[in-house]
Write a protein that holds these residues in place. Structure first.
Motif, short mmCIF file in Angstrom:
data_model
loop_
_atom_site.label_atom_id
_atom_site.label_comp_id
_atom_site.label_asym_id
_atom_site.label_seq_id
_atom_site.Cartn_x
_atom_site.Cartn_y
_atom_site.Cartn_z
N ASP A 76 0.87 -1.17 0.00
CA ASP A 76 0.00 0.00 0.00
C ASP A 76 0.91 1.23 0.00
O ASP A 76 1.49 1.58 1.02
N VAL A 77 1.05 1.85 -1.16
CA VAL A 77 1.99 2.96 -1.29
C VAL A 77 1.29 4.32 -1.30
O VAL A 77 1.86 5.33 -1.71
N THR A 78 0.03 4.33 -0.79
CA THR A 78 -0.75 5.56 -0.78
C THR A 78 0.01 6.72 -0.12
O THR A 78 0.16 7.78 -0.70
N ARG A 79 0.53 6.47 1.09
CA ARG A 79 1.20 7.56 1.82
C ARG A 79 2.64 7.78 1.34
O ARG A 79 3.34 8.66 1.81
N PHE A 80 3.08 6.94 0.38
CA PHE A 80 4.44 7.04 -0.15
C PHE A 80 4.48 7.91 -1.40
O PHE A 80 5.54 8.37 -1.82
N LEU A 81 3.29 8.17 -1.97
CA LEU A 81 3.18 8.91 -3.23
C LEU A 81 4.02 10.17 -3.27
O LEU A 81 4.81 10.39 -4.18
N ASP A 82 3.85 11.03 -2.26
CA ASP A 82 4.55 12.32 -2.23
C ASP A 82 6.04 12.16 -1.94
O ASP A 82 6.82 13.05 -2.24
N GLU A 83 6.40 11.02 -1.33
CA GLU A 83 7.79 10.84 -0.90
C GLU A 83 8.65 10.10 -1.90
O GLU A 83 9.87 10.09 -1.79
N HIS A 84 8.02 9.43 -2.88
CA HIS A 84 8.80 8.62 -3.81
C HIS A 84 9.79 9.49 -4.60
O HIS A 84 9.37 10.39 -5.32
N PRO A 85 11.09 9.19 -4.49
CA PRO A 85 12.09 9.99 -5.22
C PRO A 85 11.89 9.93 -6.73
O PRO A 85 12.31 10.84 -7.44
N GLY A 86 11.27 8.88 -7.20
CA GLY A 86 11.01 8.73 -8.64
C GLY A 86 9.72 9.40 -9.08
O GLY A 86 9.33 9.27 -10.24
N GLY A 87 9.06 10.07 -8.15
CA GLY A 87 7.83 10.79 -8.48
C GLY A 87 6.58 9.95 -8.34
O GLY A 87 6.64 8.73 -8.35
N GLU A 88 5.44 10.64 -8.21
CA GLU A 88 4.18 9.92 -8.01
C GLU A 88 3.61 9.39 -9.34
O GLU A 88 2.87 8.43 -9.35
N GLU A 89 4.03 10.05 -10.41
CA GLU A 89 3.55 9.66 -11.74
C GLU A 89 3.72 8.17 -12.02
O GLU A 89 2.80 7.47 -12.40
#
Ligand code: HEM
Length: 148
Positions: free
Chosen positions: A49-62
């Motif tokens: 579940d990467v919902t809360r990781f969206l903003d933090e992903h270094p590779g972007g949420e896209e």
């Protein structure tokens, strides 16, 4: 909480760690979590579940949105994520893909069952093998008839 999941066994609150609890999710369930409100994805048979990781992903949420609800193993590996990235996965782990409905089991079942969704080559390979076998059987019986 997990919907329509299977609780294999449960561990106690003290975390004595003898039993481990795995929640299984079907791919159909993962597929429903494909919006920016809720994003699940599968990497190597595990559901995250990467919902809360969206903003933090270094590779972007896209890129995460693109892989939402599907098996992202290949894209995850293509990027060549670091050891740290792999360690981060643990935080978002929520369960495993249900063993009976993985793509592998699905296609194997389709293959055996000759269902209309199986690959087209099974439609001509098996009739040909059958015809060859019938030919041998015919030859065998006719030659046996001659010798007696
Ligand atoms: C929960 C799953 C994921 C985690 C924890 C994660 C974590 C990370 C981290 C920590 C980085 C920084 C570079 C590194 O340490 O390797 C990164 C970069 C990146 N990730 Fe992910 N990632 C995840 C899923 C994905 C997926 C599914 C894709 C799909 C294509 C993706 C594409 C990328 C890209 C394109 C970069 C940038 C690489 C670069 O700038 O060179 N990630 N990710």
């Amino acid at each position: 909480g997990p919907m329509a999941s299977v609780e294999a066994s449960s561990s106690d609150e003290q975390g004595q760690g003898v039993e481990t609890s795995v929640t299984y999710y079907r791919l159909e369930e993962v597929a429903k979590r494909n919006s920016s409100k809720e994003i699940w994805l599968v990497i190597h048979g595990r559901v995250y579940d990467v919902t809360r990781f969206l903003d933090e992903h270094p590779g972007g949420e896209e890129v995460l949105l693109e892989q939402a609800g599907v098996d992202a193993s290949e894209s995850f590996e293509d990027v060549g994520h670091s050891f740290d990235a792999r360690e981060m996965l643990k935080q978002y782990y929520i369960g495993d893909v249900h063993p009976v409905r993985t793509n592998w089991a699905r296609s194997t079942y389709d293959f055996i069952a000759f269902s209309p969704t199986s690959s087209c080559w099974s439609y001509w390979v098996f009739p040909i093998i059958g015809a060859i076998l019938l030919g041998f059987l015919y030859r065998y019986y006719t030659s046996e008839g001659k010798s007696s």
